[in-house]
Scaffold this motif. Structure first.
Motif, PDB file in Angstrom:
ATOM      1  N   CYS A 138     -21.792 -30.045  48.152  1.00  0.00           N
ATOM      2  CA  CYS A 138     -21.279 -29.324  46.994  1.00  0.00           C
ATOM      3  C   CYS A 138     -20.503 -28.108  47.499  1.00  0.00           C
ATOM      4  O   CYS A 138     -21.053 -27.262  48.193  1.00  0.00           O
ATOM      5  CB  CYS A 138     -22.427 -28.888  46.089  1.00  0.00           C
ATOM      6  SG  CYS A 138     -21.881 -27.787  44.780  1.00  0.00           S
ATOM      7  N   CYS A 150     -22.266 -24.682  45.994  1.00  0.00           N
ATOM      8  CA  CYS A 150     -23.559 -24.117  46.400  1.00  0.00           C
ATOM      9  C   CYS A 150     -24.015 -24.607  47.779  1.00  0.00           C
ATOM     10  O   CYS A 150     -25.099 -24.255  48.232  1.00  0.00           O
ATOM     11  CB  CYS A 150     -24.629 -24.425  45.351  1.00  0.00           C
ATOM     12  SG  CYS A 150     -25.152 -26.143  45.334  1.00  0.00           S
ATOM     13  N   CYS A 152     -22.970 -31.908  41.056  1.00  0.00           N
ATOM     14  CA  CYS A 152     -24.037 -31.372  41.885  1.00  0.00           C
ATOM     15  C   CYS A 152     -25.329 -31.281  41.073  1.00  0.00           C
ATOM     16  O   CYS A 152     -25.358 -30.626  40.041  1.00  0.00           O
ATOM     17  CB  CYS A 152     -23.645 -30.005  42.420  1.00  0.00           C
ATOM     18  SG  CYS A 152     -24.960 -29.245  43.367  1.00  0.00           S
ATOM     19  N   CYS A 181     -26.542 -27.188  41.268  1.00  0.00           N
ATOM     20  CA  CYS A 181     -25.923 -26.078  40.543  1.00  0.00           C
ATOM     21  C   CYS A 181     -25.087 -26.538  39.355  1.00  0.00           C
ATOM     22  O   CYS A 181     -24.534 -25.725  38.617  1.00  0.00           O
ATOM     23  CB  CYS A 181     -25.076 -25.225  41.483  1.00  0.00           C
ATOM     24  SG  CYS A 181     -23.530 -26.007  41.954  1.00  0.00           S
ATOM     25  N   ASN A 200     -22.259 -28.064  39.357  1.00  0.00           N
ATOM     26  CA  ASN A 200     -20.816 -28.068  39.627  1.00  0.00           C
ATOM     27  C   ASN A 200     -20.235 -29.468  39.399  1.00  0.00           C
ATOM     28  O   ASN A 200     -20.709 -30.440  39.962  1.00  0.00           O
ATOM     29  CB  ASN A 200     -20.618 -27.622  41.082  1.00  0.00           C
ATOM     30  CG  ASN A 200     -19.206 -27.813  41.585  1.00  0.00           C
ATOM     31  OD1 ASN A 200     -18.251 -27.710  40.825  1.00  0.00           O
ATOM     32  ND2 ASN A 200     -19.082 -28.101  42.871  1.00  0.00           N
TER      33      ASN A 200
HETATM   34 ZN   LIG Z   1     -23.892 -27.294  43.876  1.00  0.00          ZN
END
Ligand SMILES: [Zn+2]
Length: 189
Positions: free
Chosen positions: A110, A113, A129, A132, A134
């Motif tokens: 990712c 993060c 992700c 997080c 994302n």
């Molecule tokens: Zn992430």
């Protein structure tokens, strides 16, 4: 191209009309190949001329070509030629070409993060992700990771990652190294 191919196959073998159709088809093939070659040249020149460093993933093109599912797509976009041109053009324009380790799992990290080794089958085109949240285009996420790649980076094996169930400590010291690289890039110092 499909229409011309059909035309060739419908003409009587050995006839003049067939010869004409074959010539038309060959002309179109040449045109497509010229368009492709022009596009690769323009892109590689742009990259080498306007950037001090170009990082590309050192994909194992020959191995890809052996894989029949991928061979067509890879041969079509001229990846080998792309790399070859970048090599001599970066030298010509005093830019630097960095080949990123082909075992670096750029699409499984990712970029937001640094949580890594997220399983991504090739058909999944959007990166999500689990840590997080994302959400990003798969290739864009991979490109961001490649940008931050540096020599000697350590990325845990998938098995190591699974052994440590908590994502927080999964990358340990090397995650810090990875993140300090981020800061290095952002401040430009
Ligand atoms: Zn992430």
């Amino acid at each position: 191209m499909k229409r011309l191919q059909r035309r060739v196959s419908k003409r009587v073998k050995g006839s003049n009309n067939r010869k004409k159709a074959v010539a038309q088809l060959a002309k179109l093939h040449l045109k497509v190949s010229n368009i492709r070659s022009d596009a690769i040249h323009k892109l590689t020149t742009y990259l080498a001329k306007n950037h001090s460093e170009v990082k590309i993933e050192d994909l194992n093109v020959k191995a890809f070509l052996k894989n029949h599912k991928l061979a067509g797509a890879i041969a079509d976009c001229g990846m080998y030629e792309f790399k070859r041109q970048l090599e001599y053009k970066t030298e010509k324009f005093n830019s630097k070409l960095t080949l990123v380790d082909r075992f670096f799992p750029s699409s499984q990290i990712c970029s937001s993060c640094c949580n890594n080794r997220i399983s991504m089958p090739l058909k999944v085109r959007v990166f999500e992700c689990p840590s997080c949240g994302n959400i990003q285009d798969r290739d864009f996420n991979a490109a961001k990771n490649i940008e931050r790649w540096f020599e000697g980076i350590f990325v845990p094996e998938r098995s190591e990652h699974q052994a440590v169930s908590s994502t927080a400590s999964a990358c340990g010291v090397d995650k810090q190294r990875w993140q300090s690289c981020y800061r290095y890039d952002e401040t430009g110092s």
